[in-house]
Design a protein around this motif. Sequence first.
Motif, short mmCIF file in Angstrom:
data_model
loop_
_atom_site.label_atom_id
_atom_site.label_comp_id
_atom_site.label_asym_id
_atom_site.label_seq_id
_atom_site.Cartn_x
_atom_site.Cartn_y
_atom_site.Cartn_z
N ALA A 173 0.76 -1.27 -0.09
CA ALA A 173 -0.21 0.05 0.12
C ALA A 173 0.66 1.14 0.04
CB ALA A 173 -1.11 0.04 1.22
N THR A 174 1.98 1.36 0.71
CA THR A 174 2.62 2.41 0.81
C THR A 174 3.64 2.50 -0.62
OG1 THR A 174 4.53 1.18 1.75
CG2 THR A 174 3.07 2.41 3.30
N MET A 175 4.02 1.62 -1.12
CA MET A 175 4.42 1.77 -2.48
C MET A 175 3.44 2.16 -3.38
SD MET A 175 6.98 -0.88 -4.48
CE MET A 175 8.34 -0.46 -3.27
N LEU A 176 2.26 1.89 -3.35
CA LEU A 176 1.34 2.33 -4.31
C LEU A 176 1.17 3.66 -4.21
CD1 LEU A 176 -0.28 1.08 -6.94
CD2 LEU A 176 -2.03 0.57 -4.85
N LEU A 177 1.05 4.21 -2.95
CA LEU A 177 0.88 5.52 -2.38
C LEU A 177 1.75 6.33 -2.93
CD1 LEU A 177 -1.17 7.61 -1.23
CD2 LEU A 177 -0.09 7.00 1.17
N GLU A 178 3.12 6.01 -2.74
CA GLU A 178 4.21 6.94 -2.95
C GLU A 178 4.47 6.90 -4.31
OE1 GLU A 178 8.21 7.87 -4.45
OE2 GLU A 178 7.24 5.97 -4.51
N SER A 179 4.17 6.07 -5.14
CA SER A 179 4.12 6.04 -6.53
C SER A 179 3.11 7.06 -7.10
CB SER A 179 3.78 4.78 -7.23
OG SER A 179 4.98 3.84 -7.01
N GLY A 180 1.81 6.92 -6.54
CA GLY A 180 0.95 7.93 -6.78
C GLY A 180 1.31 9.50 -6.57
N LEU A 181 1.75 9.68 -5.34
CA LEU A 181 2.32 10.89 -5.14
C LEU A 181 3.34 11.52 -5.93
CD1 LEU A 181 2.39 10.67 -1.13
CD2 LEU A 181 0.63 11.96 -2.51
N TYR A 199 3.86 10.51 -8.88
CA TYR A 199 3.26 10.74 -10.40
C TYR A 199 2.81 12.09 -10.42
CZ TYR A 199 -0.13 10.42 -14.01
OH TYR A 199 -1.04 10.65 -15.10
N LEU A 200 2.03 12.51 -9.22
CA LEU A 200 1.50 13.98 -9.07
C LEU A 200 2.47 15.08 -8.79
CD1 LEU A 200 -1.60 12.99 -6.84
CD2 LEU A 200 -1.71 13.56 -9.35
N GLY A 201 3.68 14.61 -8.78
CA GLY A 201 4.74 15.55 -8.46
C GLY A 201 5.13 16.12 -7.04
N VAL A 202 4.59 15.36 -6.16
CA VAL A 202 4.87 15.62 -4.82
C VAL A 202 5.31 14.69 -4.06
CG1 VAL A 202 2.93 17.48 -4.73
CG2 VAL A 202 2.35 15.05 -4.15
N TRP A 215 9.50 5.63 -9.51
CA TRP A 215 8.92 4.99 -10.50
C TRP A 215 7.53 5.86 -10.70
CZ3 TRP A 215 8.98 -0.74 -7.72
CH2 TRP A 215 10.08 -1.22 -8.22
N GLY A 216 7.06 6.51 -9.61
CA GLY A 216 5.84 7.35 -10.16
C GLY A 216 6.04 8.47 -10.92
N SER A 217 7.25 9.09 -10.65
CA SER A 217 7.67 10.27 -11.77
C SER A 217 8.21 9.58 -13.08
CB SER A 217 8.71 11.19 -11.26
OG SER A 217 10.01 10.09 -10.97
N MET A 218 8.52 8.39 -13.13
CA MET A 218 8.84 7.90 -14.46
C MET A 218 7.64 7.43 -15.25
SD MET A 218 12.08 5.49 -13.63
CE MET A 218 12.10 4.94 -15.35
N ILE A 219 6.70 7.16 -14.50
CA ILE A 219 5.29 6.94 -15.10
C ILE A 219 4.65 8.29 -15.46
CG2 ILE A 219 2.78 6.11 -14.75
CD1 ILE A 219 3.85 4.13 -12.62
N ALA A 220 4.87 9.41 -14.90
CA ALA A 220 4.14 10.52 -15.56
C ALA A 220 4.90 11.11 -16.63
CB ALA A 220 4.58 11.85 -14.27
N GLU A 221 6.27 10.93 -16.71
CA GLU A 221 7.39 11.15 -17.93
C GLU A 221 6.55 10.09 -18.99
OE1 GLU A 221 11.16 10.46 -16.53
OE2 GLU A 221 11.13 12.45 -15.40
#
Length: 294
Positions: free
Chosen positions: A206-214, A216-219, A228-234
């Motif tokens: 759950a924390t990995m999923l939440l961190e990736s989401g944050l 992804y949003l740039g925060v 990984w989240g920022s890479m998905i956004a890119e």
Amino acid sequence: MKVFRALGRGGSFLGSTVPAVFLAVLVLVALLAPWVAPVDPLAQGPDKLVGPGAHHLLGTDQFGRDILSRLLYGARADLVVSVGATAVAAVLGTTFGLVGGFFRGFIGGLSMRATEVVLAFPPIVLALLVVALFGPGTATLIITMGILFTPTFARVTYGQVLSVRQQDFVTASRMLGAGPGWLLFRVVLPNVLGPILVQTSLTLAATMLLESGLSYLGVGVVPPTPSWGSMIAEAQNLALSNPGFLIISCGIVVVTVLAFSILGDSLDRRFDPRRRNRPAAATAGDLRTVGGAA
């Protein structure tokens, strides 16, 4: 070693060993990222948006940075946040649950009510609020998500302690003169570690999923540190020109979260006698729990 032996007894090879091995390899390559990464993950080059090849096994992004190297370093950043937040939540939540379930009364009610305040806020909304106030960063994410998932550990521990505290061996220890500290941490805690270990695995997901989401949003993790989240956004902005980048970035998050979830289900089957004869695949309820927590 006890965890792997428990997995071997509690589930099938596919449902326990494979996720455990995958996560062990992931942790190993994250720790060894400076030595196993092909190139510097921040180094830009003239080869932009190239496909997989001899020089770049997974290709490059829009700045000519090696995707494989960024994935390896991103694993390190994501695991640090996820493990750190889970550790904070486990320590705080287990302590609140132990105190609340063992003492009950005013002290127990106060400890549990304190954790229930956090449950009044949706996790991602509260995380966004804290990050907006204190700024993004690894330390902020660890503390924020640790507090967010504290009530989950507290409630799991509380329920287990309520049943264990009535057992004969606890009464015998109390009659022999054992103090509250000894009873809590040397008698009660070892007998409630099974469910806590299960919750730890699910909280890691759950924390990995939440961190990736944050991120992804740039925060989340502060750029230029890869995550990984920022890479998905890119990759989302390059979905038409380089769909492989998006598939790889999303795939590693999905596989890792699924591995943690299946591992948690295998541990649950091992420590819960009522579930030992059920199929080894992760239950839909567990996966909904992980998705809802994020």
